[in-house]
Design a protein around this motif. Structure first.
Motif, mmCIF file in Angstrom:
data_model
loop_
_atom_site.group_PDB
_atom_site.id
_atom_site.type_symbol
_atom_site.label_atom_id
_atom_site.label_comp_id
_atom_site.label_asym_id
_atom_site.label_seq_id
_atom_site.Cartn_x
_atom_site.Cartn_y
_atom_site.Cartn_z
ATOM 1 N N GLY A 134 0.694 -1.305 -0.124
ATOM 2 C CA GLY A 134 0.172 -0.069 0.079
ATOM 3 C C GLY A 134 0.951 0.794 0.134
ATOM 4 O O GLY A 134 0.484 2.032 -0.545
ATOM 5 N N HIS A 135 2.037 1.438 1.456
ATOM 6 C CA HIS A 135 3.082 2.730 0.949
ATOM 7 C C HIS A 135 3.933 2.208 -0.280
ATOM 8 O O HIS A 135 3.527 3.558 -1.420
ATOM 9 C CB HIS A 135 3.378 2.174 1.920
ATOM 10 N N VAL A 136 3.803 1.805 -1.349
ATOM 11 C CA VAL A 136 4.389 1.494 -2.331
ATOM 12 C C VAL A 136 3.788 2.387 -3.375
ATOM 13 O O VAL A 136 4.123 3.603 -4.733
ATOM 14 C CB VAL A 136 4.782 0.841 -2.922
ATOM 15 N N LEU A 137 2.345 1.881 -3.538
ATOM 16 C CA LEU A 137 1.590 2.087 -4.311
ATOM 17 C C LEU A 137 0.800 3.443 -4.411
ATOM 18 O O LEU A 137 1.120 3.905 -5.406
ATOM 19 C CB LEU A 137 0.255 1.626 -3.947
ATOM 20 N N HIS A 138 1.071 4.318 -3.307
ATOM 21 C CA HIS A 138 0.538 5.654 -2.965
ATOM 22 C C HIS A 138 1.385 6.395 -3.200
ATOM 23 O O HIS A 138 1.641 7.564 -3.313
ATOM 24 C CB HIS A 138 0.016 5.399 -1.727
ATOM 25 N N ASN A 139 2.444 5.527 -2.947
ATOM 26 C CA ASN A 139 4.141 6.804 -2.690
ATOM 27 C C ASN A 139 5.291 6.613 -4.346
ATOM 28 O O ASN A 139 5.995 7.639 -4.152
ATOM 29 C CB ASN A 139 4.756 6.698 -1.645
ATOM 30 N N ALA A 140 5.111 5.791 -4.635
ATOM 31 C CA ALA A 140 6.130 5.843 -6.237
ATOM 32 C C ALA A 140 5.960 6.576 -7.393
ATOM 33 O O ALA A 140 4.674 7.141 -7.039
ATOM 34 C CB ALA A 140 5.975 4.021 -6.602
ATOM 35 N N GLN A 141 7.128 7.091 -7.756
ATOM 36 C CA GLN A 141 6.845 7.964 -9.111
ATOM 37 C C GLN A 141 7.048 6.859 -9.864
ATOM 38 O O GLN A 141 7.009 7.550 -11.068
ATOM 39 C CB GLN A 141 8.012 8.595 -8.922
ATOM 40 N N CYS A 142 7.120 5.459 -9.631
ATOM 41 C CA CYS A 142 7.140 4.715 -11.146
ATOM 42 C C CYS A 142 5.799 4.175 -11.167
ATOM 43 O O CYS A 142 5.363 4.264 -10.750
ATOM 44 C CB CYS A 142 8.365 3.869 -11.565
ATOM 45 N N ALA A 143 5.753 3.462 -12.145
ATOM 46 C CA ALA A 143 4.345 2.348 -12.650
ATOM 47 C C ALA A 143 5.058 1.329 -11.371
ATOM 48 O O ALA A 143 5.671 0.838 -10.797
ATOM 49 C CB ALA A 143 4.067 1.584 -13.984
ATOM 50 N N VAL A 144 3.668 1.050 -10.478
ATOM 51 C CA VAL A 144 3.722 -0.568 -9.248
ATOM 52 C C VAL A 144 3.019 -1.989 -10.096
ATOM 53 O O VAL A 144 1.660 -1.339 -10.373
ATOM 54 C CB VAL A 144 2.621 0.359 -8.559
ATOM 55 N N VAL A 145 3.437 -2.650 -9.719
ATOM 56 C CA VAL A 145 2.837 -4.185 -10.386
ATOM 57 C C VAL A 145 2.590 -4.503 -8.974
ATOM 58 O O VAL A 145 4.093 -5.033 -8.159
ATOM 59 C CB VAL A 145 3.597 -4.682 -10.780
#
Length: 147
Positions: A134-145
């Motif tokens: 959830g943290h990565v999904l909401h904060n990453a500046q690139c595409a997330v899988v």
């Protein structure tokens, strides 16, 4: 090689699936693959806590080394399980000390894609993302899988 894919590895079944998917995607894209396992130091309990081993505070370097060694063993084990025939040549395994979500977001700052496992638990809980994903999904500046 063109591009970079970062994948979070924590030894769970969903992280193994994410690692294999990321490796396939990296091969398709001719991209560099970074498998990142984070660890953090958690002080061992004081004497008297059930189930915990007390270590003297003077052994902080030993405690840190033990944590890092355990993290390396976990990363090596996850890679061996995900790739029984040998790790892909384009894979770079990394250890990092710190919060898993924050470290993955920072590591993926210049990446094209970051991949994490969902850690689904079955039933209603399976519809919820884990705290790291959830943290990565909401904060990453690139595409997330989220696998």
């Amino acid at each position: 090689m063109s591009g970079t894919i970062v994948v979070g590895v924590d030894g769970s079944p969903s992280s193994g699936a994410a690692l294999r998917w990321a490796a396939s995607e990296a091969a398709l894209r001719s991209a560099r693959l970074i498998a990142l396992h984070t660890w953090s130091y958690i002080p061992l309990a004081a004497v008297g806590d059930p189930g915990m081993i007390a270590m003297p505070s003077a052994d902080l370097p030993g405690q840190l080394e033990a944590e890092q060694t355990a993290a390396q063993v976990e990363l090596d084990s996850a890679l061996a399980e995900a790739f029984p025939d040998g790790t892909p040549a384009e894979l770079e395994a990394r250890l990092a000390e710190g919060d898993a979500g924050e470290t993955l977001v920072a590591e993926a700052a210049d990446a094209d894609l970051v991949v994490v496992g969902s850690r689904g638990r079955g039933g209603l809980a399976a519809t919820l993302l884990g705290s790291v994903s959830g943290h990565v999904l909401h904060n990453a500046q690139c595409a997330v899988v989220v696998d």
